[in-house]
Motif scaffolding. Sequence first.
Motif: not given
Length: 274
Positions: A247-253
């Motif tokens: 899984s890749i954690h990111a707050v924005t696209y």
Amino acid sequence: MLNEIITVYAITDDFLKAIGHHEDARREMSDAEIMTTALIAAMFFSGNHSAACNYMKDHNLIPKMLEKSRFNRRLHGISMLMNDLFHQIGMILKQSSDCTEYLLDSFPIAMCDNIRIFNIKLITSADYRGYIASKKRYFYGVRIQLLTTKSGIPVEFVFLPGSANDVRALNALPLNLPPGSEVYSDSAYTDYTAEDDLFETSQIALKVMRKKNSKRQDEPWNQYVKQSTRHYVETVFSAITSLFPKSIHAVTYEGFLLKLEAFIFAFTLKQAFL
């Protein structure tokens, strides 16, 4: 790890200077240092920027490391620069290689799977809902269309919505290759018009695996060559996807795409220079 970090910084800094990149000398961290930290995060820390920043600061590699929010703002600000630099390096690899064979394929990267699709907040367009035939399940995310050398070094890439078919990639990718190049792909890239146009305008042969009902059937020897090369495609792309975390954690696209870009860029540097 130290040698790899120094090499990555030297490559990014030298290439930025070579393309005439200028920046404010008053900045505490240069764009090369920002980019290097993001690439090191992809190489050694599963894309975790905080861990990479702490490592670079703790080992006195970048003493004036920015705090997390400022680092992320700077990284987002140079996203196009990093993309341009990747393709500049890709162009050099294409021009310096004696091999004229390239591999084209796509693979899905999910922001979330199945039952969590309707809870996704990074992006809400239905175009990003795709289907993974091999796993017989839906996902919400992007498809990475990737062009590599036959030895498995990525030289071009583009992100498309999860529902996009592979034919669309033929128009989205630059396919800026030397005349006489051959691009091998599976039957999902069948588009006779694009195939003819590419050969007529750029002398690039698109070697697509033919379906049984194809209007353009291959001679047995040509079919054998394509099937043999297909083995390289599967090997290369399994090696690349194995480096991505579950899984890749990111707050924005945009942040999600930045991390994907860094993974591909880091893989290219590792295969070509490290």
